[in-house]
Design an enzyme around this catalytic site. Structure first.
Site, PDB file in Angstrom:
ATOM      1  N   ARG A 205      12.230   7.087  -4.935  1.00  0.00           N
ATOM      2  CA  ARG A 205      13.172   6.555  -3.948  1.00  0.00           C
ATOM      3  C   ARG A 205      14.392   5.984  -4.667  1.00  0.00           C
ATOM      4  O   ARG A 205      14.299   4.960  -5.332  1.00  0.00           O
ATOM      5  CB  ARG A 205      12.512   5.473  -3.088  1.00  0.00           C
TER       6      ARG A 205
ATOM      7  N   ASP B 239       8.822  -7.289  -0.586  1.00  0.00           N
ATOM      8  CA  ASP B 239       9.949  -6.650  -1.242  1.00  0.00           C
ATOM      9  C   ASP B 239      11.213  -7.056  -0.507  1.00  0.00           C
ATOM     10  O   ASP B 239      11.194  -7.973   0.325  1.00  0.00           O
ATOM     11  CB  ASP B 239       9.763  -5.127  -1.324  1.00  0.00           C
TER      12      ASP B 239
END
Length: 533
Positions: free
Chosen positions: A165, A447
């Site tokens: 990603r 996160d």
């Protein structure tokens, strides 16, 4: 440090170690510069279009399924057949690109490891380029690491399939410029990985597989498709050598799922229900809507109506187009020295994964290797085939725009919820500034997405007439200002000696800055990025 031979127009404003020089080769940098020159102007236009769309939302224009692309939604097209090595994606583990994490994740027993340069990674120069080194070594199966205590880590014979990603379109790579303009973080991450690994992966029977974050519509998907196409052509690779799964983690993208798949149909590997960023996006996009207000974060689950509607529409859309519908993240992590709490955490993961499998998802995400078995057992039991693309069409789903916009629950908002948001934001941002992008907090792996929920809820509760605690008090800037020092002191007491390993005072200052500012900061990583390296 090493002196690099740079292609014309390319500048690097960071130290380059001999190891980094193997990544930042003249050919790799020239490949990256080619992509920047071809696509950065369009990236800037797409970001400007996001701003224009936000102004429409602020003026009260509600999103809907676009009339202009109705033919795409009603068409009978399919995405390209998926590669054999990703037919079974029932459990995917995600995490940052540090060396130990890469090895452990690939060895975890998951079907896929998503190596994350985005929300689980602090984009320091060292983290980003070290991450590329680690992935080059992992692809070639030569990656190894030895802990300070002497424990050796290496790859098992069988490992997870690698996805990567890159950063979202909004974040620059401030250490690199092309023709005097800062490079985009997304193209920097993508280009280096693709250049060094796409041919090697193909030779090993796999492909260059990606997750694409934070897209807000099909024109951004078209941009990515054009990037993938030019990259394939430049390296003389066949069409479809690169594949991409798009995270549907913005409310606007939820109205264009068909269109996003259509734009990427030669390169598509499906869609993912990126639940935490999706909640953040709802708060961000409707932040000034006086009728919008969500309850404490813990009350907003995948069983709430607007989240359930979004997940089921994603499954129906993907399966109609012959591609993967991936479930979201289970953020729970093992709880040490507390068997009861650990059992509760595992039970939550099990229930979440059973729900996703029954909804028709083809796989799911976990944040910790210990949860791989729990998720896999649920999918093995409820999905005996490699996926459900052909067996769970979900023709019973009929999602309207109103279903996607039915934001509930609105209550309760509690003092404990306000304090939790402050504490999570301080703890996460403090660790992020110190270089750690995935942070265990309150037995959850946090996160950037969950920190974004925390700070955006604080901003919106202060300004919304519905931002009222369950005891009748209005959430205000004064209340927030009084709580921040208190919560910072609690973080200091909680962390003890580890407090010195983070930048928590700086984190509190950033939190106050972006919550007090009446102009909503689009991503907290933008001001935070200016404070690293």
């Amino acid at each position: 440090m090493t002196t690099l031979s740079l292609p014309p127009g390319v500048a690097i404003r960071a130290p380059v170690s001999p190891e980094h020089a193997g990544i930042l080769t003249p050919d790799a940098l020239a490949f990256h510069a080619m992509l920047e020159r071809a696509f950065d102007a369009r990236r800037q236009e797409l970001l400007a279009a996001r701003g224009a769309r936000q102004r429409e939302l602020d003026a009260g224009v509600r999103p809907d399924f676009p009339a202009a692309t109705r033919a795409v939604r009603e068409g009978a097209w399919k995405c390209a057949p998926y590669p054999a090595d990703i037919a079974d994606r029932r459990v995917e583990i995600t995490g940052p690109v540090d060396r130990k994490m890469v090895i452990n994740a690939l060895n975890s027993g998951a079907n896929v490891f998503m190596a994350d340069f985005e929300d689980a990674n602090t984009p320091t120069w060292a983290n980003n380029v070290d991450g590329q080194v680690n992935l080059v070594d992992a692809v070639r199966r030569r990656i190894a690491w030895t802990s300070p205590e002497g424990k050796a880590y290496k790859l098992d014979a069988r490992t997870a399939t690698l996805f990567v990603r890159p950063r979202g379109l909004h974040l620059d790579e401030k250490h690199v410029s092309v023709d005097g303009r800062p490079a985009g973080g997304s193209l920097f991450d993508f280009a280096l990985f693709f250049f060094h690994n796409a041919k090697e992966l193909r030779a090993r029977g796999s492909g260059a597989y990606f997750y694409l974050p934070k897209l807000e519509g099909h024109l951004e998907a078209r941009w990515w498709n054009d990037v993938l196409t030019l990259a394939e052509d430049a390296l003389a690779l066949p069409r479809g050598a690169a594949r991409a799964t798009v995270l549907i983690e913005t409310i606007l993208a939820a109205f264009e799922m068909d269109e996003i798949l259509f734009e990427l149909r030669e390169h598509s590997a499906g869609l993912n229900a990126g639940r935490w960023d999706y909640i953040f996006s709802c708060i961000k996009k409707f932040r000034v809507d006086r009728d919008f207000c969500l309850a404490d974060r813990a009350q907003v689950t995948m069983t709430t109506p607007f989240m359930k509607s979004y997940a089921e529409l994603l499954v129906k859309t993907c399966h109609r187009r012959g591609t993967f519908a991936m479930g979201g993240m289970a953020a729970q992590i093992p709880v040490r020295n507390d068997e009861r709490a650990n059992a509760e955490a595992f039970a939550k993961v099990k229930a979440d994964k059973e729900r996703e499998a029954r909804q028709g998802h083809d796989g799911t995400w976990v944040a910790h290797p210990a949860l791989v078995g729990v998720a896999k057992e649920a999918f093995d039991r409820l999905m005996p085939a490699p996926n459900q693309i052909d067996t769970a069409p979900r023709d019973d789903v009929h999602t309207s725009a109103g279903d996607l916009l039915r934001f509930m629950p609105e209550t309760p908002i509690t003092e404990a919820g306000v304090r939790l948001n402050i504490s999570v934001a301080i703890q996460y941002i403090g660790a992020w500034l110190a270089g750690q992008g995935a942070v265990p907090i309150n037995n959850l792996m946090e996160d950037a997405a969950t920190a974004e929920i925390s700070r955006s809820q604080l901003w919106q509760w202060i300004r919304s007439p519905k931002g009222v605690l369950d005891d009748g008090r209005k959430v205000t800037k004064a209340m927030f200002a009084a709580m921040v020092p208190d919560e910072l002191q609690k973080v200091r007491a909680l962390l003890g000696d580890d407090y010195a390993n983070g930048r928590y005072d700086d984190a509190a200052a950033i939190l106050v800055e972006i919550v007090d500012d009446d102009r909503f900061v689009e991503f907290l990583t933008l001001p935070a990025y200016a404070r690293i390296d």
